[in-house]
Motif scaffolding. Structure first.
Motif: not given
Length: 141
Positions: A119, A122-123, A125-127, A129-130
């Motif tokens: 988790d 993933a968070a 990586l999301h941050a 990429l965003a």
């Protein structure tokens, strides 16, 4: 591997063959047992990203001695996690000796692995990429 005989001979010549085990490949399911049994884990990589072996060792309560490559500073944030050293046999030996002489509490070592979860990864990586998308859009892309 191909260095087994040479390493076994060096251990015998140094008088430590009775205390050194050259295991060869270890099944993944058995790794945690070996990490937990160790007092220190050392990995003198010349190139690394963020090695799973570092986090696996910490999760088992075993501090690490690693070189200053890749994500080493993201993993070893204080002395309870281990030591970051130059890729030099004497520096590695000093760090191992220090951890054997002043071992951190196993629970303190384990705490360093807690942030490495699916988790959390993933968070992050999301941050990341965003943020890249935002920079691209801000540049008119």
């Amino acid at each position: 591997g191909p260095e087994h005989a040479r390493l076994a001979a060096r251990a015998a010549a140094a008088g430590v063959a009775d205390r050194v085990r050259l295991l060869g490949p270890v099944a993944h399911d058995d790794l945690s047992r070996w990490f937990a049994a160790a007092d220190v884990m050392a990995l003198a990589s010349s190139s690394e990203g963020l090695a799973n072996a570092w986090v696996e060792s910490l999760a088992c309560g075993t501090p690490i001695v690693i070189t200053d490559v890749g994500g080493a500073r993201d993993v070893v944030r204080d002395d309870a996690a281990g030591r970051i050293v130059a890729r030099d046999p004497a520096a590695v030996a000093r760090a191992i000796s220090d951890l054997l002489t002043h071992p951190p509490a196993r629970d303190a070592v384990r705490a360093h692995a807690l942030r490495f979860t699916w988790d959390a990864n993933a968070a992050a990586l999301h941050a990341h990429l965003a943020g890249l998308v935002h920079l691209h859009q801000a540049a008119g892309g």
